[in-house]
Write a protein that holds these residues in place. Sequence first.
Motif, PDB file in Angstrom:
ATOM      1  N   LEU A   1      55.647  18.942  71.419  1.00  0.00           N
ATOM      2  CA  LEU A   1      54.487  18.513  70.470  1.00  0.00           C
ATOM      3  C   LEU A   1      54.500  18.932  69.166  1.00  0.00           C
ATOM      4  CD1 LEU A   1      52.071  16.417  70.528  1.00  0.00           C
ATOM      5  CD2 LEU A   1      50.508  18.402  71.244  1.00  0.00           C
ATOM      6  N   GLU A   2      54.509  20.231  68.993  1.00  0.00           N
ATOM      7  CA  GLU A   2      54.247  20.929  67.655  1.00  0.00           C
ATOM      8  C   GLU A   2      55.305  20.681  66.679  1.00  0.00           C
ATOM      9  OE1 GLU A   2      52.702  24.951  65.724  1.00  0.00           O
ATOM     10  OE2 GLU A   2      52.203  24.603  67.903  1.00  0.00           O
ATOM     11  N   LYS A   3      56.598  20.841  67.333  1.00  0.00           N
ATOM     12  CA  LYS A   3      57.608  20.502  66.509  1.00  0.00           C
ATOM     13  C   LYS A   3      58.025  19.090  66.060  1.00  0.00           C
ATOM     14  CE  LYS A   3      60.454  24.392  68.397  1.00  0.00           C
ATOM     15  NZ  LYS A   3      61.515  24.824  69.455  1.00  0.00           N
ATOM     16  N   ASP A   4      57.741  18.223  67.077  1.00  0.00           N
ATOM     17  CA  ASP A   4      57.731  16.880  66.789  1.00  0.00           C
ATOM     18  C   ASP A   4      56.807  16.245  65.718  1.00  0.00           C
ATOM     19  OD1 ASP A   4      59.854  16.471  68.803  1.00  0.00           O
ATOM     20  OD2 ASP A   4      58.435  15.785  70.307  1.00  0.00           O
TER      21      ASP A   4
ATOM     22  N   LEU B   1      46.297  11.666  63.601  1.00  0.00           N
ATOM     23  CA  LEU B   1      47.447  12.154  62.995  1.00  0.00           C
ATOM     24  C   LEU B   1      47.778  11.478  61.626  1.00  0.00           C
ATOM     25  CD1 LEU B   1      49.614  14.256  63.083  1.00  0.00           C
ATOM     26  CD2 LEU B   1      51.076  12.516  64.284  1.00  0.00           C
ATOM     27  N   LEU B   2      47.564  10.184  61.598  1.00  0.00           N
ATOM     28  CA  LEU B   2      47.729   9.412  60.602  1.00  0.00           C
ATOM     29  C   LEU B   2      46.822   9.617  59.332  1.00  0.00           C
ATOM     30  CD1 LEU B   2      48.869   5.823  61.624  1.00  0.00           C
ATOM     31  CD2 LEU B   2      50.284   7.375  60.103  1.00  0.00           C
ATOM     32  N   ALA B   3      45.587   9.920  59.565  1.00  0.00           N
ATOM     33  CA  ALA B   3      44.668  10.139  58.731  1.00  0.00           C
ATOM     34  C   ALA B   3      44.880  11.522  58.176  1.00  0.00           C
ATOM     35  CB  ALA B   3      43.268  10.307  59.273  1.00  0.00           C
TER      36      ALA B   3
ATOM     37  N   PHE C   1      46.159  20.601  65.390  1.00  0.00           N
ATOM     38  CA  PHE C   1      46.253  19.202  66.078  1.00  0.00           C
ATOM     39  C   PHE C   1      46.941  19.330  67.558  1.00  0.00           C
ATOM     40  CE2 PHE C   1      47.657  15.016  66.664  1.00  0.00           C
ATOM     41  CZ  PHE C   1      46.671  14.171  66.124  1.00  0.00           C
ATOM     42  N   SER C   2      47.961  20.174  67.524  1.00  0.00           N
ATOM     43  CA  SER C   2      48.451  20.339  68.759  1.00  0.00           C
ATOM     44  C   SER C   2      47.934  20.952  69.591  1.00  0.00           C
ATOM     45  CB  SER C   2      50.068  20.893  68.446  1.00  0.00           C
ATOM     46  OG  SER C   2      50.856  20.153  67.703  1.00  0.00           O
ATOM     47  N   ARG C   3      47.166  22.101  69.368  1.00  0.00           N
ATOM     48  CA  ARG C   3      46.368  22.846  70.474  1.00  0.00           C
ATOM     49  C   ARG C   3      45.210  21.878  70.832  1.00  0.00           C
ATOM     50  NH1 ARG C   3      45.550  28.296  67.229  1.00  0.00           N
ATOM     51  NH2 ARG C   3      45.029  26.827  65.675  1.00  0.00           N
ATOM     52  N   GLY C   4      44.771  20.953  70.407  1.00  0.00           N
ATOM     53  CA  GLY C   4      43.743  20.277  70.618  1.00  0.00           C
ATOM     54  C   GLY C   4      44.329  19.380  71.762  1.00  0.00           C
TER      55      GLY C   4
END
Length: 193
Positions: free
Chosen positions: A78-81, A153-155, A187-190
Amino acid sequence: MTAKKTSDRIIEAALQLISEKGYTAATTKAIAELAGVNEVTIFRHFGCKHEILKAIIDKFSYNPILQKTIRENVVWDLEKDLLSFSKNYFEYMMSIKDFIMIGFKESIQFPEISEEIANIPLFIKKELMHYFEEMQRKGKIIEVNYEATALSLLALNVGYFLSRARLGATVSQLPTEEFFKTSISIFSRGLTP
């Protein structure tokens, strides 16, 4: 001249005129004159000014670049992507920032521009929704509303781009790399189970 070269000249002339004078002042006659073609040639290639606008948007669309990032370059981490997506998005948006700003300015007065510009984030939203759905199916993220997650993510990305494009480093001198590492980590942690 080949048809492609003529079309490219028309698109470039239209973009230059829209940049300098706005959408209204970029008449087909003025575009033809700047492109070095007859006005009839514009109608033969595009039909109308709105179709030239669509061609400009297609030319500057970041869909293929981001589609490749989202579909082909994923490693299902997730985080890398998301970091890869965000960096690619930002770099491409900054490379066409003048065009984007013109689009925002002109779209207020011309709804047809808004309609065409809206197709770009709609496409990206759908691609991200598919990515999040697959990540959830693989058990790599918690159960979420895919659309809300994609829009969030877009925002984050659009907000940062607009800040940098309009204000430069006035709001923050934090390096872009650091901003994305921190933001995407949070964001990824959430989303991580």
